[in-house]
Scaffold this motif. Sequence first.
Motif, short mmCIF file in Angstrom:
data_model
loop_
_atom_site.label_atom_id
_atom_site.label_comp_id
_atom_site.label_asym_id
_atom_site.label_seq_id
_atom_site.Cartn_x
_atom_site.Cartn_y
_atom_site.Cartn_z
N LEU A 162 0.98 -1.22 -0.04
CA LEU A 162 -0.03 -0.11 0.08
C LEU A 162 0.85 1.16 -0.16
O LEU A 162 1.70 1.55 0.90
N HIS A 163 0.72 1.98 -0.89
CA HIS A 163 1.70 3.28 -1.29
C HIS A 163 0.94 4.41 -0.76
O HIS A 163 -0.31 4.66 -1.20
N VAL A 164 1.36 5.29 0.12
CA VAL A 164 0.99 6.43 0.50
C VAL A 164 1.86 7.75 0.25
O VAL A 164 3.02 7.52 0.83
N GLU A 165 1.56 8.58 -0.45
CA GLU A 165 2.08 9.84 -0.59
C GLU A 165 2.13 10.70 0.37
O GLU A 165 0.90 11.11 1.15
N VAL A 166 3.15 11.67 0.71
CA VAL A 166 3.19 12.57 1.90
C VAL A 166 3.80 13.88 1.35
O VAL A 166 4.68 13.65 0.67
N ASP A 167 2.98 15.13 1.42
CA ASP A 167 3.31 16.26 0.97
C ASP A 167 5.02 16.52 1.44
O ASP A 167 5.16 16.38 2.24
N TYR A 168 5.67 16.97 0.43
CA TYR A 168 6.81 17.40 0.59
C TYR A 168 7.24 18.40 1.85
O TYR A 168 8.06 17.89 2.71
N GLU A 169 6.39 19.29 2.12
CA GLU A 169 6.53 20.12 3.47
C GLU A 169 6.32 19.47 4.55
O GLU A 169 6.59 19.76 5.72
N PHE A 170 5.52 18.23 4.59
CA PHE A 170 5.15 17.35 5.78
C PHE A 170 6.00 16.35 5.83
O PHE A 170 6.12 15.55 7.09
N TYR A 171 6.86 15.95 4.85
CA TYR A 171 7.17 14.53 4.92
C TYR A 171 8.21 14.19 5.93
O TYR A 171 8.19 13.33 6.99
N LYS A 172 9.17 15.16 6.37
CA LYS A 172 10.10 14.98 7.43
C LYS A 172 9.63 14.56 8.81
O LYS A 172 9.83 13.86 9.50
N ASP A 173 8.62 15.53 9.02
CA ASP A 173 8.01 15.44 10.31
C ASP A 173 7.17 14.37 10.46
O ASP A 173 6.94 13.67 11.61
N PHE A 174 6.45 13.93 9.29
CA PHE A 174 5.44 12.98 9.41
C PHE A 174 6.31 11.51 9.63
O PHE A 174 6.08 10.98 10.32
#
Length: 286
Positions: free
Chosen positions: A103-115
């Motif tokens: 299952l692939h989930v994309e995370v926005d660039y601006e939130f990726y590191k914190d996520f």
Amino acid sequence: MKKSPISKLTLESRTFYVKRDDLIDPYLAGNKYRKLYTLLKTPSHKFNKIISYGGTQSNAMLAIAAMCAEKDWEFVYYTKPIGETQKSENHGNFFIAKNLGMLHVEVDYEFYKDFIASIRMNLDDKTYIVDQGGATEEARAGLEVLAQEIREHDLHVKSLATPSGTGTTALFLALSLPEYKVYTTPCVGDVTYLKEQMSAFHAIPENLIFLEPEKKYHFAKPYPEFLHVQKKLLEAGIEFDLLYAPGMWKCLLEQTDEEIMYIHSGGVTGNESMLQRYKQKGIYPF
């Protein structure tokens, strides 16, 4: 755990030996097979979900997907946003991993590191996280098995080589085989960055030798000289991955002169996608 054979390879009039970890399994092979050793030995009922993150052509991603399919575990993989072209591709690691149930989930660039930093906060006992590239302390057990296999081959060769992303394989292999010289080269960042990555796990042993590339190479970017090395390797009889292997082999040919055993990291399933990038850049294969 399956044992891999050794092949002999002649390159530029030099003799090399290749530990064929690429032959262990079509998808769950190479250093990722070694890094996932602890999870592979874990009873299926202990977990029901594996989480990981990283790039969409990652060899670790594909290996984890294959493991989860075998264990009947759900696999959730987080990445930064990707393009529609890659989503529609019918080849490469990302395509195969999805077909294996990832299952692939994309995370926005601006939130990726914190996520990514936060995903451990709400885990239950049935969920396990594999860090990017399989860089975990648990990987050491599988590398110790590899070290024992190398000893059992009982070759006269006392120098080993393996390329580094996170450096986990090279570090734990050197720690497990203090009587061997272990060569590695950074494929992501430079030697300073690689040493920082390794030092987070353990002090760097004296038998681990870092070969600095002649120039800075950006990871996964097509380079004509890498394709040239790949051609020589194919002509010698063995296919290697196009992401890590060419840089390591280039350094070995330029900076060493003894007989060396190269630990094949697998990852050749990603070559088709990588060759497409070479074509798109106008660097046609061979």
